[in-house]
Design a protein around this motif. Structure first.
Motif, PDB file in Angstrom:
ATOM      1  N   CYS A  83      35.391  35.377  40.857  1.00 16.75           N
ATOM      2  CA  CYS A  83      35.014  35.930  40.105  1.00 16.75           C
ATOM      3  C   CYS A  83      33.850  37.259  40.327  1.00 16.75           C
ATOM      4  O   CYS A  83      34.117  37.744  39.014  1.00 16.75           O
ATOM      5  CB  CYS A  83      33.924  35.300  39.131  1.00 16.75           C
ATOM      6  SG  CYS A  83      34.561  33.671  38.578  1.00 16.75           S
ATOM      7  N   MET A  99      23.977  40.148  36.858  1.00 13.16           N
ATOM      8  CA  MET A  99      24.900  38.731  36.800  1.00 13.16           C
ATOM      9  C   MET A  99      25.293  37.648  37.156  1.00 13.16           C
ATOM     10  O   MET A  99      24.757  36.201  37.158  1.00 13.16           O
ATOM     11  CB  MET A  99      26.144  38.991  35.770  1.00 13.16           C
ATOM     12  CG  MET A  99      26.425  39.779  34.934  1.00 13.16           C
ATOM     13  SD  MET A  99      25.894  39.103  33.592  1.00 13.16           S
ATOM     14  CE  MET A  99      24.352  40.039  32.907  1.00 13.16           C
ATOM     15  N   PHE A 143      27.898  44.597  27.455  1.00 13.33           N
ATOM     16  CA  PHE A 143      28.484  43.897  27.153  1.00 13.33           C
ATOM     17  C   PHE A 143      29.967  43.906  28.137  1.00 13.33           C
ATOM     18  O   PHE A 143      30.744  44.684  26.830  1.00 13.33           O
ATOM     19  CB  PHE A 143      28.142  42.698  26.432  1.00 13.33           C
ATOM     20  CG  PHE A 143      28.828  41.153  26.263  1.00 13.33           C
ATOM     21  CD1 PHE A 143      28.377  40.755  27.564  1.00 13.33           C
ATOM     22  CD2 PHE A 143      30.474  41.584  26.494  1.00 13.33           C
ATOM     23  CE1 PHE A 143      29.163  39.773  27.804  1.00 13.33           C
ATOM     24  CE2 PHE A 143      31.112  39.554  26.553  1.00 13.33           C
ATOM     25  CZ  PHE A 143      30.607  38.857  27.470  1.00 13.33           C
ATOM     26  N   TRP A 145      33.836  41.875  28.965  1.00 11.45           N
ATOM     27  CA  TRP A 145      34.455  40.241  29.011  1.00 11.45           C
ATOM     28  C   TRP A 145      33.687  40.690  30.656  1.00 11.45           C
ATOM     29  O   TRP A 145      34.206  39.393  31.055  1.00 11.45           O
ATOM     30  CB  TRP A 145      35.948  40.880  29.152  1.00 11.45           C
ATOM     31  CG  TRP A 145      36.239  41.590  29.812  1.00 11.45           C
ATOM     32  CD1 TRP A 145      36.870  42.793  29.693  1.00 11.45           C
ATOM     33  CD2 TRP A 145      37.272  41.404  31.144  1.00 11.45           C
ATOM     34  NE1 TRP A 145      37.968  44.003  30.684  1.00 11.45           N
ATOM     35  CE2 TRP A 145      38.472  42.469  31.542  1.00 11.45           C
ATOM     36  CE3 TRP A 145      37.183  39.595  32.089  1.00 11.45           C
ATOM     37  CZ2 TRP A 145      38.395  42.985  32.821  1.00 11.45           C
ATOM     38  CZ3 TRP A 145      38.335  40.169  33.256  1.00 11.45           C
ATOM     39  CH2 TRP A 145      38.385  41.290  33.564  1.00 11.45           C
ATOM     40  N   ILE A 148      31.754  37.411  32.106  1.00 12.58           N
ATOM     41  CA  ILE A 148      31.508  36.452  32.194  1.00 12.58           C
ATOM     42  C   ILE A 148      32.399  35.759  33.117  1.00 12.58           C
ATOM     43  O   ILE A 148      31.896  34.812  33.707  1.00 12.58           O
ATOM     44  CB  ILE A 148      32.862  35.885  30.477  1.00 12.58           C
ATOM     45  CG1 ILE A 148      32.200  36.458  29.646  1.00 12.58           C
ATOM     46  CG2 ILE A 148      33.473  34.369  30.685  1.00 12.58           C
ATOM     47  CD1 ILE A 148      33.269  36.331  28.616  1.00 12.58           C
ATOM     48  N   LEU A 151      28.917  36.112  35.386  1.00 12.85           N
ATOM     49  CA  LEU A 151      28.402  34.198  35.155  1.00 12.85           C
ATOM     50  C   LEU A 151      29.247  33.229  35.329  1.00 12.85           C
ATOM     51  O   LEU A 151      28.402  32.098  36.586  1.00 12.85           O
ATOM     52  CB  LEU A 151      28.348  34.243  33.146  1.00 12.85           C
ATOM     53  CG  LEU A 151      27.341  34.887  32.400  1.00 12.85           C
ATOM     54  CD1 LEU A 151      27.358  35.050  31.187  1.00 12.85           C
ATOM     55  CD2 LEU A 151      25.619  35.468  32.791  1.00 12.85           C
ATOM     56  N   GLY A 152      30.170  33.249  35.819  1.00 14.97           N
ATOM     57  CA  GLY A 152      30.679  32.688  36.350  1.00 14.97           C
ATOM     58  C   GLY A 152      30.956  31.975  37.657  1.00 14.97           C
ATOM     59  O   GLY A 152      30.576  31.356  38.304  1.00 14.97           O
TER      60      GLY A 152
END
Length: 293
Positions: A83, A99, A143, A145, A148, A151-152
């Protein structure tokens, strides 16, 4: 704050400097190596680097890292690494790391739930301020994609760090790192094979550099989190956000805007308020002493 806690904080700051150099190297790769092929090669290089040191350990010590908790932690590290590569490739270093630094924020409630630690009110307030800073950095117009994935990575690394507390206190650091690397290989290879591609030696060189920085980071993190409660030192992880922001400006012309800087400040400023208060009291005391003379 105890000497052990201060020492742990310093270790985490240096660990995050190494992690920042790793992020810079990953940014240079620019997604030219498929994500899990990169992770597999990096972890394989880790095994090869650690093997001579692991072989010198006593037989009993060699087997310490081959435990169920370390296996679980290795899988979180694997997911977090994949990630992280996606986030760093597609976002600026400052935004991607904003993040990642949700991780230390998540570690406070995780330390309460999993480790039964009880952080004081100051730590809770500082964590909430840090979370507000992350929201400011990642506002709607920024923002992407890939956020995400960031964040993962934060969640995976946060849980991985919490699991360190479940490891035996006398577990050797070389054994821990060696077995962590070994345990990531099967799943990393399974994910890598469908998208395996030819790469150049310069890619291997950058992956080796990343590997050395990451090994140093994980070694220092393991030592730090064994020295002090997670809730007392997790905020020191935010120091890396300062490093990557500076490196982004210096090497990639990623100049953050005012709101991003405000968000970063909200993340970093609450990191060590107790030390700042002590420093201010010391300065006042010295000034009063000089006036008295």
């Amino acid at each position: 704050m105890s000497k052990a806690t201060n020492h742990a904080i310093l270790l985490l700051v240096f660990a995050n400097l190494l992690a920042s150099f790793s992020d810079v190297s990953l940014k240079v790769l620019n997604g030219e190596v498929p994500t899990f092929q990169y992770v597999f090669i990096r972890q394989l290089l880790s095994v090869l680097l650690l093997l001579p040191f692991w072989l010198k350990l006593p037989r009993e010590t060699q087997m310490q890292g081959g435990c169920r908790i370390n296996f679980l932690r290795a899988q979180f590290i694997l997911v977090g690494s994949g990630c992280a590569m996606i986030a760093i490739t597609h976002l600026t270093l400052a935004t991607a790391n904003a993040m990642f630094y949700v991780g230390p924020i998540l570690m406070l409630p995780l330390s309460v739930i999993l480790l039964k630690e009880r952080p004081n009110k100051g730590k809770i307030i500082a964590t909430l301020i840090g979370f507000l800073g992350v929201l400011i950095v990642l506002r709607p117009e920024h923002f992407h994609w890939a956020a995400i994935a960031g964040l993962g990575s934060a969640l995976a690394m946060g849980v991985g760090n919490i699991l360190i507390k479940r490891l035996s206190d006398d577990q050797h650091i070389i054994s821990t790192l060696f077995w962590t690397s070994i345990m990531t290989l099967p799943l990393a290879l399974a994910f890598a094979l469908p998208q395996w591609a030819e790469i150049e030696w310069r890619h291997v060189g950058w992956i080796m550099a990343i590997n050395l920085f990451v090994l140093g980071y994980h070694a220092l993190v393991v030592i730090a989190y064994k020295k002090a409660p997670a809730s007392q030192i997790a905020l020191a992880e935010y120091s890396g956000l300062v490093f990557v922001t500076l490196f982004g400006v210096m090497w990639f012309d990623e100049i953050p805007d005012v709101l991003t800087l405000i968000g970063i400040a909200l993340i970093v400023v609450p990191m060590m308020p107790i030390q700042w208060k002590k420093w201010l009291r010391l300065q006042r005391s010295e000034a009063s002493h000089k006036q008295a003379l």
